[in-house]
Motif scaffolding. Structure first.
Motif, short mmCIF file in Angstrom:
data_model
loop_
_atom_site.label_atom_id
_atom_site.label_comp_id
_atom_site.label_asym_id
_atom_site.label_seq_id
_atom_site.Cartn_x
_atom_site.Cartn_y
_atom_site.Cartn_z
N LEU A 610 16.56 20.11 39.71
CA LEU A 610 15.55 21.37 38.24
C LEU A 610 14.77 21.80 39.56
CD1 LEU A 610 14.88 18.63 35.36
CD2 LEU A 610 16.06 20.77 35.94
N SER A 611 14.13 20.88 41.32
CA SER A 611 13.38 21.67 41.74
C SER A 611 13.97 23.17 42.70
CB SER A 611 13.03 20.72 42.93
OG SER A 611 12.77 19.07 42.78
N GLU A 612 15.47 22.76 43.07
CA GLU A 612 15.44 24.40 43.71
C GLU A 612 15.74 24.90 42.58
OE1 GLU A 612 19.64 23.21 44.64
OE2 GLU A 612 18.99 21.83 46.43
N ALA A 613 15.96 25.28 41.37
CA ALA A 613 15.65 25.90 40.50
C ALA A 613 14.40 26.70 40.24
CB ALA A 613 15.83 25.72 38.44
N ASP A 614 12.78 26.04 40.84
CA ASP A 614 11.75 26.39 40.19
C ASP A 614 11.79 26.95 42.13
OD1 ASP A 614 9.58 26.15 38.39
OD2 ASP A 614 8.58 24.45 40.35
N GLU A 615 12.30 26.04 42.61
CA GLU A 615 11.92 26.88 44.07
C GLU A 615 12.54 28.34 44.40
OE1 GLU A 615 9.52 26.10 45.99
OE2 GLU A 615 9.45 23.79 45.77
N GLU A 616 13.15 29.33 43.17
CA GLU A 616 14.48 29.86 42.99
C GLU A 616 13.45 30.83 42.40
OE1 GLU A 616 19.00 28.85 43.20
OE2 GLU A 616 17.87 29.76 41.06
N LEU A 617 12.70 31.10 41.48
CA LEU A 617 11.47 30.96 41.16
C LEU A 617 10.88 32.01 42.07
CD1 LEU A 617 11.31 29.65 37.38
CD2 LEU A 617 12.45 31.85 37.87
N ARG A 618 10.06 30.97 42.65
CA ARG A 618 8.55 31.11 43.34
C ARG A 618 9.71 32.27 44.24
NH1 ARG A 618 5.05 28.43 44.33
NH2 ARG A 618 4.93 28.04 47.24
N CYS A 619 10.97 32.35 44.83
CA CYS A 619 11.00 33.43 45.71
C CYS A 619 11.87 34.21 45.18
CB CYS A 619 12.02 32.72 46.84
SG CYS A 619 11.47 31.21 47.60
N ALA A 620 11.81 34.61 43.84
CA ALA A 620 12.17 35.82 42.86
C ALA A 620 12.36 36.89 43.34
CB ALA A 620 12.53 35.58 41.89
N GLY A 621 10.63 37.12 44.11
CA GLY A 621 9.68 38.63 44.44
C GLY A 621 10.43 39.63 42.79
N GLY A 622 11.13 40.64 43.18
CA GLY A 622 11.31 41.47 42.28
C GLY A 622 12.86 41.16 41.31
N PHE A 623 13.79 40.12 41.47
CA PHE A 623 14.22 39.83 41.03
C PHE A 623 13.74 39.00 39.77
CE2 PHE A 623 16.74 40.62 43.92
CZ PHE A 623 18.05 41.24 43.47
N ALA A 624 13.94 39.14 38.23
CA ALA A 624 13.16 38.10 37.56
C ALA A 624 14.13 37.99 36.67
CB ALA A 624 12.57 39.72 36.37
N PRO A 625 13.84 37.05 36.05
CA PRO A 625 14.31 35.81 35.72
C PRO A 625 15.60 36.88 34.25
CG PRO A 625 12.79 34.52 35.30
CD PRO A 625 12.78 35.86 35.81
N VAL A 626 17.03 36.16 33.80
CA VAL A 626 17.21 36.76 32.69
C VAL A 626 18.00 35.50 31.91
CG1 VAL A 626 19.33 37.84 31.19
CG2 VAL A 626 17.95 38.74 33.20
N TYR A 627 18.27 34.43 32.74
CA TYR A 627 18.76 33.17 31.27
C TYR A 627 18.81 32.19 32.73
CZ TYR A 627 20.91 30.49 29.04
OH TYR A 627 21.65 28.86 28.00
N PRO A 628 17.84 30.63 32.25
CA PRO A 628 17.33 30.72 31.19
C PRO A 628 15.82 31.02 31.24
CG PRO A 628 17.08 28.75 32.49
CD PRO A 628 18.56 29.70 33.17
N VAL A 629 15.75 31.54 29.73
CA VAL A 629 14.16 31.75 29.19
C VAL A 629 13.40 31.40 28.70
CG1 VAL A 629 12.61 34.38 28.69
CG2 VAL A 629 14.30 34.20 31.56
N ALA A 630 12.06 31.22 28.71
CA ALA A 630 11.94 30.42 27.61
C ALA A 630 11.78 31.24 26.90
CB ALA A 630 10.13 30.31 27.51
N GLY A 631 12.30 30.67 25.12
CA GLY A 631 11.93 31.61 24.09
C GLY A 631 13.02 32.19 23.26
N VAL A 632 14.37 32.17 24.59
CA VAL A 632 15.91 32.95 24.31
C VAL A 632 16.79 32.10 24.49
CG1 VAL A 632 14.67 35.64 24.07
CG2 VAL A 632 15.90 34.27 26.44
#
Length: 663
Positions: A610-632
């Motif tokens: 979970l911590s690594e997945a959270d760090e990825e989001l901080r490093c994503a820049g122009g890459f927006a998460p497609v999955y998993p995304v809240a609500g979908v």
């Protein structure tokens, strides 16, 4: 919001998950802590060179990408070799038609560096103090060419500055420096045999401070043509490779057709109507005949079919037929698709979208989509689905086909019905600007939102068609059974019709990264910098023998045991897998480590995931998460063909928790 506030660290978690990372061991550069010895001084030898634009040969002169190459028993167990494979790059946007002119001169990565001077790394500050900082890759464009200077849009940097003015402004980082010859602390990259040494790839690595190595032992990132069991099984905790096993299930045209067909049979055609009706010939000749019969019932005209060789590229061998096409001869196979006869047109021309997607994990599944891509036009105006079938310039959007036509650049912003020619290639931002100009800002936003939602649905379902197979192979082939050492870039070719529905045409698991045009340099240079940052390579401090002490890491097996084998079931749609009653339709967790809820208790491995997945989001820049995304996320749970793994369940719950906390 930091991970530690919502994910309490387990009491038995190791003191450091990355004990030898540069950010943990060397917070300040000091001359006396950068000690060099003969064993730890790295020198790029004269024979260890890359030729830009050329395939990288094997250091011993043996090319494992050659189908006739047979490794020795010793090489099979100790060497990182590559299997033979067909061409997978169908965006053959090469810099020249032959070997690049620059290839005549050997390119030695790092030549411009002072061999005893500093190499600077920008390491992104992690949210969790026990995580390691990873490398921030700046966008690097190199010296502008004469073509760049003549481009009416300006230089590559000017293009990106105008379209993405505040790129990654919110990333906090620290700067670290090491001596350019100190193997103990250098971050190194290798381009594997059989892969092309694209200039933009080498520039991206070097801009982040990485230096080239031909070694199979020292690299931090291997940029390979394909990841084989030999590669995956030999990866160390500090190494990453740019492929997962099993993704040929979508990377070949015939495999993609078969896998999506399998999902249609399990879940129904409507649920997986993400590709045009596809048939692998000659195997599925009867199915094609049935499709043709259904289409012509009541005296309707026969539809047009497009036939493509299963493993070709650059538009080679593609033909269109009205009605039943001829079957391939001999052992050859082909993929036949129902032609999309009502494409969305710009200036009367067909186009497709080349979008860039990155998967950072299959267990749990983590998908990102880049905010920029390419719009590639047919060279001539579209006459309709049943006319000019022999004229590829009207019907094909492959850049290698269209680039031979003479198109001017004077039509940007012209009305859709104009007779003027359009550019041969746009970026996604150009297309959105076109929608706003021709349909108004408000309607354009609605139109693009619909297209993007369709793209997301296509991408998620595409990866779900191979998720179970890839996870099985991760368990059996990878040194770390969760595949934490892998990431992969995909070039997706998508077609939009006149009702704004989106269909997936092809998937490239080794998309072209040639930069023959100025726009390519802008889009691909920025995309690679963001992708490598998202992959989170971490510079490691090695010991006096030049290797990392693996005993200090969490054992690899600890990442995949216990709860990782658990599965949950969401039988809400036709064909969804079912499990024991107590495993069906379990709601998302609202809190971790709640003693009252057994499912919420995290192991150290799960906390790390979970911590690594959270760090990825901080490093994503122009890459927006497609999955998993809240609500979908839960919408797609029924389509996990073997049930939802505990890792996917925990990460989806974590995503929902963060969304609630933010709101």
């Amino acid at each position: 919001m930091s991970a530690s506030k919502l994910v309490p660290m387990p009491a038995d978690a190791p003191s450091h998950f990355y004990p030898q990372s540069l950010s943990v061991c060397q917070p300040n550069l000091m001359e006396d802590c950068d000690v060099l010895t003969p064993l730890t001084t790295y020198v790029l030898r004269p024979g260890e060179r890359l030729e830009v634009g050329k395939y990288v040969p094997d250091p011993q002169g043996k090319d494992p990408s050659n189908p006739k190459y047979v490794p020795t028993a010793l090489e099979q167990t100790t060497s990182l070799t590559l299997e033979s494979s067909e061409t997978v790059d169908d965006d053959a946007d090469y810099e020249t038609d032959g070997p690049p002119a620059a290839a005549a001169k050997e390119h030695v990565p790092g030549d411009s560096m002072d061999p005893f001077g500093p190499v600077t790394y920008k390491l992104i500050r992690p949210a969790e103090q026990k995580m390691a900082g990873s490398i921030l890759f700046p966008v690097y464009y190199g010296a502008p060419s004469q073509k760049d200077r003549q481009d009416p849009r300006g230089l590559p940097q000017s293009i990106n500055d105008s379209l993405h003015a505040h790129d990654r402004d919110n990333i906090a980082y620290d700067t670290y420096g090491v001596k350019a010859v100190n193997l103990n602390k250098l971050a190194l990259f290798k381009i594997g045999p059989g892969a092309v040494a694209f200039r933009v790839v080498i520039n991206a690595f070097e801009a982040g401070g990485l230096k080239y190595t031909p070694s199979n032992k020292y690299f931090n990132i291997l940029w390979a043509k394909r990841a084989t069991p030999a590669i995956l099984g030999a990866l160390k905790p500090y190494q990453k490779v740019n492929h997962f096993p099993g993704t040929w299930g979508i990377g070949r045209k015939d495999s993609l057709a078969m896998n999506i067909g399998k999902m249609k049979r399990q879940y129904g055609s409507a649920a997986f109507n993400i590709v045009p009706a596809s048939f692998v010939l000659p195997k599925e000749r009867d199915e094609l005949a049935a499709d043709l019969q259904e289409a012509t019932e009541g005296g309707a005209s026969p539809p047009t079919y497009i036939v493509k060789p299963s493993a070709s590229s650059c538009g080679r061998g593609i033909k269109l037929y009205r009605g039943m096409p001829p079957m391939p001869k001999g052992p050859k196979t082909a993929v036949c698709q129902r032609y999309i006869g009502n494409p969305f047109l710009v200036g009367g021309r067909k186009f497709d979208l080349r979008m860039y997607c990155v998967v950072t994990g299959f267990d749990p599944l983590r998908i990102f989509l880049f905010d920029e891509g390419l719009v590639r036009f047919a060279a001539e105006k579209y006459p309709g689905p049943d006319r000019g079938l022999e004229n590829t310039y009207m019907h094909l959007t492959n850049y290698s086909v269209s680039k031979t036509a003479e198109l001017n650049r004077a039509s940007r912003g012209k009305d859709e019905a104009t007779d003027d020619p359009v550019d041969i290639k746009w970026c996604i931002s150009d297309f959105k600007a076109f929608l706003a100009t021709n349909h108004g800002a408000e309607k354009a936003q609605v139109m693009w939102s619909k297209i993007l939602a369709e793209v997301h649905d296509v991408i998620i379902k595409m990866f779900l068609s191979i998720e179970a197979e890839v996870v099985t192979r991760l368990r059996s082939e990878c040194s770390d059974p969760t595949g934490r050492n892998c990431f992969e870039l995909y070039g997706l070719d998508l077609m939009v019709d006149d009702t704004l529905n989106v269909k997936l045409i092809e998937v490239n698991i080794m998309p072209s990264l040639a930069t023959g045009a100025t726009l390519d340099k802008a889009v691909k240079g920025r995309m690679l910098a963001h992708m490598l940052t998202l992959a989170r390579p971490i510079p490691y401090v090695r010991n006096e023998n030049g290797v990392v002490d693996e005993s200090l890491f969490v054992p690899a097996g600890a990442y995949a045991t216990g709860g990782a084998a658990e599965r949950y079931y969401y039988p809400g749609v036709r064909g969804a897998p079912r499990g024991a009653v107590e495993r069906n339709n379990i709601p998302f967790l609202t809190k971790f480590n709640n003693p009252q809820v057994k499912e919420s208790m995290l192991s150290p491995r799960e906390w790390l995931m979970l911590s690594e997945a959270d760090e990825e989001l901080r490093c994503a820049g122009g890459f927006a998460p497609v999955y998993p995304v809240a609500g979908v996320s839960q919408k797609y749970f029924p389509y996990f063909t073997q049930g939802v793994s505990r890792n996917n369940y925990l990460l989806a719950s974590w995503t929902e928790m963060k969304d609630r906390a933010k709101r």
